[in-house]
Design an enzyme around this catalytic site. Structure first.
Site, PDB file in Angstrom:
ATOM      1  N   SER A   1      64.715  69.330  97.517  1.00 35.93           N
ATOM      2  CA  SER A   1      64.782  70.532  96.697  1.00 35.93           C
ATOM      3  C   SER A   1      64.017  70.293  95.406  1.00 35.93           C
ATOM      4  O   SER A   1      64.206  69.259  94.755  1.00 35.93           O
ATOM      5  CB  SER A   1      66.233  70.896  96.387  1.00 35.93           C
ATOM      6  OG  SER A   1      66.310  72.057  95.585  1.00 35.93           O
TER       7      SER A   1
ATOM      8  N   HIS B   1      59.828  73.868  85.809  1.00 29.52           N
ATOM      9  CA  HIS B   1      59.695  74.761  84.658  1.00 29.52           C
ATOM     10  C   HIS B   1      58.638  74.158  83.739  1.00 29.52           C
ATOM     11  O   HIS B   1      58.737  72.994  83.349  1.00 29.52           O
ATOM     12  CB  HIS B   1      61.030  74.899  83.929  1.00 29.52           C
ATOM     13  CG  HIS B   1      62.110  75.501  84.769  1.00 29.52           C
ATOM     14  ND1 HIS B   1      62.123  76.839  85.108  1.00 29.52           N
ATOM     15  CD2 HIS B   1      63.215  74.948  85.351  1.00 29.52           C
ATOM     16  CE1 HIS B   1      63.189  77.087  85.851  1.00 29.52           C
ATOM     17  NE2 HIS B   1      63.864  75.967  86.021  1.00 29.52           N
TER      18      HIS B   1
ATOM     19  N   HIS C   1      59.487  76.912  93.001  1.00 31.92           N
ATOM     20  CA  HIS C   1      60.627  76.365  93.733  1.00 31.92           C
ATOM     21  C   HIS C   1      60.178  76.027  95.147  1.00 31.92           C
ATOM     22  O   HIS C   1      59.353  76.733  95.743  1.00 31.92           O
ATOM     23  CB  HIS C   1      61.762  77.393  93.785  1.00 31.92           C
ATOM     24  CG  HIS C   1      62.701  77.190  94.939  1.00 31.92           C
ATOM     25  ND1 HIS C   1      62.594  77.906  96.120  1.00 31.92           N
ATOM     26  CD2 HIS C   1      63.735  76.342  95.120  1.00 31.92           C
ATOM     27  CE1 HIS C   1      63.535  77.523  96.955  1.00 31.92           C
ATOM     28  NE2 HIS C   1      64.241  76.574  96.390  1.00 31.92           N
TER      29      HIS C   1
END
Length: 297
Positions: A119, A123, A133
């Site tokens: 995962s 930012h 993402h």
């Protein structure tokens, strides 16, 4: 009923680790070679790596992973690249949710599970560089197995050419698996990464799938690998193009407001966040996706 799939689990877990290593190396290279533009001075940031642990209800070992986070970099304000392989039994709440959503019989009688995946959430310092993402994962129970994942782009300042590049790279990797796949996974991402209470999308989309099982494990694993392989060529060129672009206070303000949307989605709707917290995984690793700073108006 599925078999234990021990060999397949090992292969999937190892591949997620290899993808993690590739991404970490590529992101640290972006930090090192950022020589001009805002925040180019000072030492390049590197990932801080720590082990994560999951404990079962009785306190026994139930797997874990690696949490790799880079903060305050020249290019990345905060980026996390996590991998985990966890196992055990699902609690009552998670059993009920999974049985209802996936239609899996027998979960109450045999609630064992195994899950592994990667995962990533980034930012960025420069508001012109889009946040992003990505995740891929494999999930197994004695009753079923499946793959999931995808990636989506989250710019606060949108550039049509950046969106087109990101989507083109996804399609290039998906088309060999069937011409119908990219349109379907793109539509799925548009539906999944949507914030109902704001009546808007989280970003400019990408691809997403869940509960993917054709009963051909090799075929499904190959697709999942190509979803992961699409990420770096889709994203790194955008970072290189935008990271030296000048920004204004208004641009930074727009970025912070957009991050608020991202935080709302991840805390209210994201299935991965809910599953990680419900099954006792390290809370810091689960909430790694949250931005370092955000703003609400």
């Amino acid at each position: 009923m599925t078999t234990d799939y021990d060999t397949e689990k090992t292969r999937a877990s190892a591949w997620f680790r290899d993808l993690r290593d590739q991404i970490v190396a590529a992101f640290e290279e972006l930090e090192r070679d950022h020589a001009t533009g805002p925040l180019s001075d000072g030492e390049a940031a590197v990932f801080d790596v720590s082990e994560t642990k999951r404990q079962s209800d009785d306190g026994s070992d139930a797997g874990g992973g690696l949490m790799s986070v880079m903060r305050g970099g020249r290019v990345f304000e905060k980026v996390g690249v996590n991998i985990s392989t966890v196992y055990g039994t699902l609690g009552t709440r998670a059993q009920s949710a999974m049985a209802a959503r996936k239609g899996i019989p027998g979960m109450k009688d045999d609630p064992r599970f195994w899950a592994s995946g990667i995962s990533l959430v980034a930012h960025m310092q420069n508001p012109h560089v889009p946040a992003v993402h990505m995740n891929t994962r494999m999930f197994w129970t004695p009753h079923a197995w499946w793959f999931g994942g995808g990636s989506d782009l989250n710019p606060c300042i949108e550039y049509d050419e950046d969106t087109a590049h990101f989507h083109a790279q996804q399609q290039e990797k998906l088309d060999p698996h069937g011409a119908e796949l990219y349109p379907r996974l793109k539509e799925w991402a548009d539906e999944y990464f949507y914030i109902p209470h704001r009546n808007r999308a989280r970003g400019v989309g990408g691809i997403f799938m869940d509960d993917h099982c054709t009963n051909d494990w090799e075929r499904d694993f190959a697709l999942t690998q190509d979803i992961g392989r699409a990420f770096l060529p889709a994203y790194v060129p955008l970072v290189r193009k935008r990271r030296t672009q000048d920004w204004t206070d208004a641009d930074k303000d727009a970025q912070l407001v957009h991050r608020g949307l991202y935080a709302e989605y991840n805390l209210v709707y994201d299935r991965g966040t809910k599953f990680g917290l419900e099954t006792g995984h390290d809370a810091n690793a689960v909430l790694m996706s949250l931005p370092p700073l955000a703003k609400w108006v």
